[in-house]
Design a protein around this motif. Structure first.
Motif, short mmCIF file in Angstrom:
data_model
loop_
_atom_site.label_atom_id
_atom_site.label_comp_id
_atom_site.label_asym_id
_atom_site.label_seq_id
_atom_site.Cartn_x
_atom_site.Cartn_y
_atom_site.Cartn_z
N GLU A 364 4.85 -6.40 -2.65
CA GLU A 364 5.41 -5.43 -1.70
C GLU A 364 4.80 -5.62 -0.32
N ALA A 365 3.48 -5.86 -0.28
CA ALA A 365 2.80 -6.02 1.01
C ALA A 365 3.28 -7.27 1.75
N LEU A 366 3.42 -8.39 1.05
CA LEU A 366 3.83 -9.63 1.71
C LEU A 366 5.33 -9.65 1.97
N ASN A 367 6.10 -9.03 1.09
CA ASN A 367 7.54 -9.01 1.26
C ASN A 367 7.95 -8.23 2.52
N ALA A 368 7.06 -7.33 2.94
CA ALA A 368 7.32 -6.60 4.20
C ALA A 368 7.32 -7.54 5.40
N HIS A 369 6.79 -8.75 5.22
CA HIS A 369 6.75 -9.75 6.29
C HIS A 369 7.39 -11.05 5.82
N LEU A 372 8.24 -14.28 7.83
CA LEU A 372 7.21 -15.21 8.30
C LEU A 372 7.03 -16.41 7.38
N PHE A 373 7.50 -16.30 6.14
CA PHE A 373 7.25 -17.34 5.14
C PHE A 373 8.37 -18.39 5.12
N ALA A 374 7.96 -19.61 4.88
CA ALA A 374 8.95 -20.67 4.63
C ALA A 374 9.48 -20.55 3.21
N ALA A 375 8.63 -20.10 2.30
CA ALA A 375 9.02 -19.83 0.91
C ALA A 375 8.08 -18.76 0.38
N PHE A 376 8.63 -17.90 -0.47
CA PHE A 376 7.82 -16.78 -0.95
C PHE A 376 8.39 -16.24 -2.25
N GLY A 377 7.49 -15.85 -3.18
CA GLY A 377 7.93 -15.23 -4.43
C GLY A 377 6.73 -14.75 -5.21
N GLU A 389 1.67 -22.58 10.49
CA GLU A 389 0.44 -22.06 11.10
C GLU A 389 0.67 -20.90 12.07
N PRO A 390 1.62 -20.96 13.01
CA PRO A 390 1.80 -19.83 13.92
C PRO A 390 2.13 -18.53 13.17
N GLN A 391 2.97 -18.65 12.16
CA GLN A 391 3.33 -17.48 11.37
C GLN A 391 2.14 -16.96 10.55
N LEU A 392 1.30 -17.90 10.10
CA LEU A 392 0.11 -17.49 9.35
C LEU A 392 -0.81 -16.66 10.23
N ASN A 393 -1.03 -17.08 11.45
CA ASN A 393 -1.88 -16.33 12.37
C ASN A 393 -1.34 -14.92 12.59
N GLN A 394 -0.01 -14.79 12.67
CA GLN A 394 0.59 -13.47 12.84
C GLN A 394 0.43 -12.64 11.56
N LEU A 395 0.60 -13.30 10.41
CA LEU A 395 0.49 -12.60 9.13
C LEU A 395 -0.92 -12.05 8.92
N GLU A 398 -1.14 -8.79 10.76
CA GLU A 398 -0.27 -7.71 10.31
C GLU A 398 -0.57 -7.25 8.90
N VAL A 399 -1.02 -8.15 8.03
CA VAL A 399 -1.22 -7.79 6.63
C VAL A 399 -2.41 -6.84 6.46
N GLN A 400 -3.29 -6.76 7.47
CA GLN A 400 -4.44 -5.87 7.34
C GLN A 400 -4.04 -4.40 7.33
N ALA A 401 -2.82 -4.11 7.79
CA ALA A 401 -2.36 -2.71 7.79
C ALA A 401 -1.76 -2.31 6.44
N GLU A 402 -1.53 -3.27 5.56
CA GLU A 402 -0.84 -2.98 4.31
C GLU A 402 -1.63 -2.12 3.32
N PRO A 403 -2.95 -2.32 3.16
CA PRO A 403 -3.68 -1.45 2.23
C PRO A 403 -3.54 0.03 2.57
N ALA A 404 -3.61 0.37 3.85
CA ALA A 404 -3.48 1.78 4.24
C ALA A 404 -2.10 2.33 3.90
N LYS A 405 -1.07 1.50 4.03
CA LYS A 405 0.29 1.94 3.72
C LYS A 405 0.43 2.29 2.24
N GLN A 406 -0.37 1.63 1.41
CA GLN A 406 -0.32 1.89 -0.04
C GLN A 406 -1.44 2.83 -0.49
#
Length: 736
Positions: A364-369, A372-377, A389-395, A398-406
């Motif tokens: 759920e946390a990664l699917n919110a972004h 940004l992924f070339a492939a994901f599952g 790499e550019p998308q990884l830096n953004q991820l 952004e992913v640090q906010a996901e624990p608080a959301k849950q």
């Protein structure tokens, strides 16, 4: 079992006695009848069949079961096991095109296929029949195959919806071969345990029956693998599958081509089996080395990210095949979601695996972004992905906010889960036998975890090739049991001699023909009582065995007394230290407790009303006898003697004590209790029987109660060692 949801007696019986009668009708699986019709038609026309598997232990056992089943029907299928690095997981269009070019007539997928709508359509458009056998999460639209055999098709839900891929393949064999399919239950058991599906319902039957069937040596390769693991097939447990057999099968697919794993499980050539097993052992050792190296290298990044809620660990050098294992280890160590990535120089992209602890949905946390992924599952606790790499830096940001959301706090203490809280003395072979009746153990039926509270780890030793494992004795005041804890030696050393709560599983260790109790430690923590005792040790000091001089006593601000007689006596000693009673204020002072209270409640009251800076405990007394514990048998003997003899005076009690062989102090005590309870009375200087108007209880005697209270004081405050005294104080002193 009640705690795990078993409330029906029949369910309990079925669970404790899994039997092949508990296997479900294979034709209850969606499209099973269509699958068999399709297969029969192809076999009748001697069509070309290919089995398309997967590279993990569940995938190779699924493919092995299907291959052996079709061979029994006279078919000669080819088996394709995709390469993790070249082909990836599941239907691969390039490989499907090769199958069409090879003019195959039927493709049977095992442990994959439901996600291949486009690929299956390509096969169907080219007149290739397709049977899908799978157990993974269903897409919104199913592939238009000739048959989709799956336990969770909506509207056709199977009684055991959590079958593994090997479990579905086993049911396919069951539909084709009937009872003859039971010879493949051992392979199905390996896939079921390896894929971490719930060991409930039919899965429990499959694993239980598979373990029984292993000793029949139906599979030369499995026998060779077990021998390499130093396992006897007739004694293999589900734990052995999970920690010894499955990891070796998985290792091949992680680092190499998993086709050899399938060949191992289906070959009838002993030489080939031995060669593959040797290769497997080398690969598994290499896998262990790569994991250990990567995990060690990850520690610096973990420390740098200690404030992050999600850990993102990267390297150019880590092997893609071990990223998921490293992520799992990081989660176990840090109890935080972890993403472990390796930079693929050939493709110019990061490939990674993620794992998360319970309570955080990584998918759920990664699917919110997902953009940004070339492939994901993946699913809640495990994901795979590719990202530039550019998308990884953004991820990473952004992913640090996901624990608080849950509402997941990655920095909160981890609650230790356990099934039983036992004293060491309660651990015995009978208990382990009882727990063993709950086997086979695995996901959904974990082996019970036992908590040992307020214990020490004594005789700590480092063991293992890297000396990282712990061998120790779990000990309380009177009992101890041997234990082993993998990777826990340094943690045990860091905890020094603190009081701990230890968590582990009870087992029997057999060495040189001798059976000994042993605890497999999972984890331990400083006990709450231990933390309190640590703080108390800075305040309380043991002076109970010291000889007090006037000079030593004058080093204290105040000397505290519980008894007025000692208070008056000390007042006459001309001390510079102030002598006070226990109910007078001594907050913030360095004090000496001189004498003992006559009951524990008074000391507890003192602990919770006063707040001195430091406390030296002396507990002086002039009592010469200890533990004058009332003996009811002796009391009855004395009372019967008094009732049956005339003209006994109090001064005759020395002779009575000698005659009855009862201590004179106790005789005096018992007699006083009898007078208080009106069992006897004085008549003309003699002890006579009294006429008791109502039944009296011993606790109605003030003397009797004082004796019990004094015994408690003696036992807790005087006779106990200082650790136990501090433990008692920690339990009875209110914590601020």
């Amino acid at each position: 079992m009640l705690e795990r949801g078993f409330t029906n007696q029949n369910d309990v019986a079925d669970f404790l006695h899994p039997d092949v009668a508990g296997l479900q009708d294979p034709f209850a699986l969606h499209d099973m009848d269509k699958a068999l019709e399709t297969l029969d038609d192809v076999i009748q026309h001697e069509g070309k069949i290919v089995i398309y598997g997967d590279y993990d232990a569940d995938g190779v056992t699924s493919a092995s079961i299907m291959r052996l089943t079709l061979k029994k029907l006279g078919a000669d299928p080819k088996v394709f096991i995709p390469n993790r690095f070249k082909d990836g997981y599941g239907p691969n269009m390039d490989e499907y095109k090769k199958l069409v070019a090879d003019k195959i007539d039927l493709l049977i997928t095992v442990d994959n296929g439901v996600s291949g709508k486009e690929q299956v359509k390509y096969l169907k458009d080219n007149d290739v029949k397709v049977i899908i056998t799978d157990h993974h999460d269903l897409p919104d639209e199913l592939p238009e195959a000739d048959a989709v055999v799956h336990p969770r098709i909506p509207g056709a839900e199977y009684p055991c919806p959590y079958l593994s891929g090997a479990g579905v393949a086993f049911k396919f064999a069951d539909a084709l071969l009937g009872d003859d399919a039971l010879q493949f239950a051992d392979l199905a058991a390996i896939g079921t345990v390896a894929d971490s599906v719930a060991l409930k319902g039919e899965n429990r039957v499959i694993v239980s029956e598979g373990l029984k069937r292993m000793h029949e040596n139906n599979h030369i390769g499995l026998t060779a693998l077990a021998k390499k693991c130093k396992l006897e097939l007739n004694k293999v447990s589900s734990i052995d599958i999970g920690f010894k057999l499955a990891p070796r099968l998985n290792a091949i697919g992680r680092l190499d081509d998993a086709t050899s794993a399938m060949e191992l499980l289906t070959t009838s050539d002993q030489t080939l089996a031995d060669d593959i097993v040797s290769e497997t052992e080398e690969i598994n050792n290499k896998r262990r080395s790569l994991v250990a190296e990567a995990f060690d290298q990850a520690q610096e990044q973990i420390e740098q990210q200690k404030d992050n809620g999600v850990l993102v660990l990267t390297s150019n050098d880590w092997h893609q095949g071990i990223l998921g294992i490293v992520a799992s280890r990081v989660v176990d160590q840090e109890h935080k979601p972890a993403m472990v990535l390796q930079y693929d120089k050939d493709q110019g992209i990061y490939k990674g695996s993620g794992r998360s602890p319970e309570g955080f949905n990584l998918f759920e946390a990664l699917n919110a972004h997902h953009e940004l992924f070339a492939a994901f599952g993946g699913h809640a606790q495990a994901c795979g992905f590719s990202i530039e790499e550019p998308q990884l830096n953004q991820l990473i940001t952004e992913v640090q906010a996901e624990p608080a959301k849950q509402a997941f706090d990655p920095h909160s203490p981890v609650e230790k889960k356990f099934d039983l809280s036992l004293d060491i003395k309660q651990l015995n072979f009978e208990l382990i036998d009882e727990i063993g009746k709950l086997a086979p153990f695995g996901v959904g039926n974990e082996q019970p975890v036992i908590q040992f509270k307020n214990v020490h780890l004594n005789q700590k030793q480092s063991v293992g090739k890297d000396n990282s494992h712990l061998k120790a004795m779990i000990a309380d005041a009177t009992n101890q049991v041997s234990s082993i804890g993998f990777g826990l030696y340094q943690k045990a050393i860091d905890c020094s001699d603190e009081l701990l709560n230890v968590y582990g599983q009870a087992d029997v260790n057999v060495w040189a023909g001798r059976k000994n109790l042993q605890v497999m430690i999972f984890d331990f923590e400083v006990a709450p009582a231990g933390k309190v005792i640590d703080s108390l040790e800075k305040i309380y000091f043991d002076y109970r065995q010291k000889n007090l001089s006037k000079q030593l006593m004058n080093k204290f601000d105040k000397i505290v007394c519980f008894n007025p007689a000692y208070y008056e006596m000390l007042k006459r000693h001309d001390l510079s230290a102030e002598v006070i009673m226990a109910d007078e204020n001594c907050d913030g002072k360095n004090i000496l407790i001189y004498d003992r209270p006559h009951k524990l409640e008074l000391f507890e009251q003192f602990l919770n009303q006063q707040n001195p800076a430091h406390v030296a405990i002396y507990f002086h007394t002039t009592l010469t006898s200890r533990y004058l514990t009332p003996d009811l048998k002796h009391m009855k003997t004395l009372l019967k003697y008094l009732y049956s003899h005339e003209n006994i005076r109090p001064e005759d009690m020395t002779k009575v004590a000698q005659y009855l062989q009862i201590d004179k102090n106790n005789i005096d005590f018992y007699l006083k209790v009898f007078f208080e309870l009106n069992f006897v009375k004085m008549v003309n200087g003699f002890v006579k029987r009294a006429e008791v108007s109502k039944q009296r209880e011993l606790i109605e005697s003030p003397t009797y109660m004082k004796r019990l209270q004094r015994n408690d004081v003696e036992k807790i405050l005087i006779e106990s060692d200082f650790d136990n005294l501090l433990s008692w104080i920690s339990e009875h002193k209110r914590q601020v």
